[in-house]
Design an enzyme around this catalytic site. Structure first.
Site, PDB file in Angstrom:
ATOM      1  CD  GLU A   1      -4.976  -7.450   0.561  1.00 55.28           C
ATOM      2  OE1 GLU A   1      -4.890  -6.299   1.062  1.00 55.28           O
ATOM      3  OE2 GLU A   1      -5.311  -8.449   1.206  1.00 55.28           O
TER       4      GLU A   1
ATOM      5  CE1 TYR B   1      -4.175  -1.647  -0.108  1.00 52.38           C
ATOM      6  CE2 TYR B   1      -2.897  -3.317   1.034  1.00 52.38           C
ATOM      7  CZ  TYR B   1      -4.016  -2.950   0.317  1.00 52.38           C
ATOM      8  OH  TYR B   1      -4.974  -3.887  -0.005  1.00 52.38           O
TER       9      TYR B   1
END
Ligand code: IFM
Length: 449
Positions: free
Chosen positions: A355, A296
């Site tokens: 992710e 992220y």
């Protein structure tokens, strides 16, 4: 073939928490405890995926992804965490897997995405070594049913975040704030991973991986104290979870007042703090077919404050931010991937970005259109960073957008929207966002012969 996918997790999307024999998990307990989640939101209904999964598979089919990473809820399969199997729970995942395969989408299940059975939390949760073995028994049950059709499995999702947020800081379930006393949770999860790998292989699983949340760590300055603090944070966040799996050894935890086994000096020994026994590291480091990496943002670290930890989060500044306030640093993904290759060399298996994505305040216009140009730019730039890492020789084999759907973002409830598809939580209506259409075109072009 390169895997282009999307990712979700059971508690974040399924709802139907009291249906078909599902048992309670720590997230049911935690989210119903007043004050634990923003506005008291719970996953009771979430995206109602348990009932609407066919619609969601159709959305994936329309998107053109060739892989879907979802998680299995341990308490649907074993309501008490161990013992009697709940046939209806296992049937649900079998229907989902078969539906995905019919749609040409490779299922990539994760066995543990933070929703520990409450019954096992009552026995100590991941602080108890017994849970590692019970996790492997659960992996065997799911593997025996589905390994003939599921080519790739992921044991754990982000064991660092589960340890740090759930047991260290208490901001996630099970809500324990033990700080460094949470460290056995790292070892017991990793041991559970290793035992689950054995169970999955015995059940016929072809490929098995683990997903770690990784962050490039930047010292706030070149000062010696900042550099040392950054190394300590890198050890806790990244190396504590990658080194045992890939190298069969824990990193040096001296910065945390923990003495290497057998070394002279002050402080307790590493094995006694973490609960490591003879043979554990051999189990944990059994060869894998992939390392899943969730990215992220990078983390900027400065010298310790006075809170007992050997680092301070100094915050990354000077970059655009997501609705969550997270800095958007696409090249951090290239830095992370090349850094893993440089650190682990031949020991690094193929890497899957399991992710990557961003939360934005997306709402439909009166005409029903959801325009999310920031997400399109985010995905475009991060995918380009993956391409740069591949050009620099990193064996990256897949990229999964977090997330298919807007969903229950843990302690933030429904306030952070990460989906390619907008979900109206009042009635469950799905509306593909502009980023969904962008990703569809990107995948189609990438897969074109
Ligand atoms: O929603 C989470 C997911 O469950 C794990 N990785 C990070 C995501 C965004 O916070």
């Amino acid at each position: 073939m390169f895997l282009w996918g999307t990712a979700t997790a059971a508690y974040q999307i399924e709802g139907a928490v009291a249906e078909d024999g599902r048992g309670a998990s720590i997230w049911d307990t935690f989210s119903h405890d007043p004050g634990r989640t923003r506005d008291g939101h719970t996953g009771d209904v979430a995206c109602d995926h348990y009932h609407r999964w066919r619609e969601d598979v159709a959305l994936m089919s329309g998107l053109g992804v060739n892989a879907y990473r979802f998680s299995v809820a341990w308490t649907r399969v074993l309501p008490d965490g161990s013992g009697a199997v709940n046939a209806k729970g296992l049937d649900f995942y079998e229907r989902l897997v078969d539906g995905l395969l019919e749609a040409g989408v490779t299922p990539v299940p994760t066995l543990f995405h933070w929703d520990l059975p409450q019954a096992l939390e009552d026995r100590g949760g991941w602080l108890s070594r017994d849970v590692s073995g019970l996790f492997a028994e659960y992996a065997a049950v799911v593997g025996e049913r589905l390994a003939d059709r599921v080519p790739m499995w992921i044991t754990l999702n982000e064991p660092f975040i589960h340890m740090a947020f759930g047991y260290g800081l208490g901001i996630h379930a099970p809500g324990r704030a033990l700080l460094l006393d949470a460290l056995p949770v790292a070892h017991h999860q990793l041991l559970g991973h290793g035992l689950a790998v054995q169970a999955l292989r015995a059940a016929g699983a072809r490929e098995v991986a683990i997903t770690n949340n990784c962050t490039p760590v930047w010292p706030a300055s070149g000062a010696e104290e900042d550099v040392a603090a950054a190394a300590a944070y890198d050890t806790l966040h990244n190396r504590l979870f990658n080194d045992p799996v890939l190298l069969g050894a824990y990193p040096d935890l001296t910065a945390f007042g923990i003495r290497p086994d057998g070394a002279a000096g002050e402080g307790p020994e590493l094995s006694s703090v973490l609960g490591v026994r003879d043979g554990d590291l051999a189990v944990i480091s059994a060869p894998l077919d992939g390392l899943g990496v969730n990215y992220y943002n990078p983390t900027r670290i400065s010298a310790p404050a006075d809170d007992g930890l050997p680092f301070t989060d100094a915050g990354v500044t000077g970059y655009p931010t997501t609705a969550f306030g997270w800095p958007v640093v696409p090249d951090g993904l290239r830095e992370l991937l090349t850094g893993l290759r440089d650190r682990y060399g031949e020991a690094l298996p193929p890497v899957y970005v399991t992710e990557n994505g961003c939360s934005q305040a997306d709402e439909p216009t009166p005409e029903g259109v959801v325009d999310d140009p920031e997400r399109i730019a985010f995905l475009r730039d991060h995918i380009a960073a993956v391409e740069r890492a591949r050009a620099e020789g990193v064996d990256v084999r897949g990229y999964f957008v977090w997330s298919l759907l807007d969903n229950f973002e843990w302690a933030e409830g429904y306030h952070q929207r990460f989906g390619l598809v907008h979900v109206d939580f009042a009635g469950g209506k799905r509306t593909p966002k502009a980023s969904y259409h962008w990703y569809r075109e990107h995948i189609a072009a990438a897969l074109r012969p």
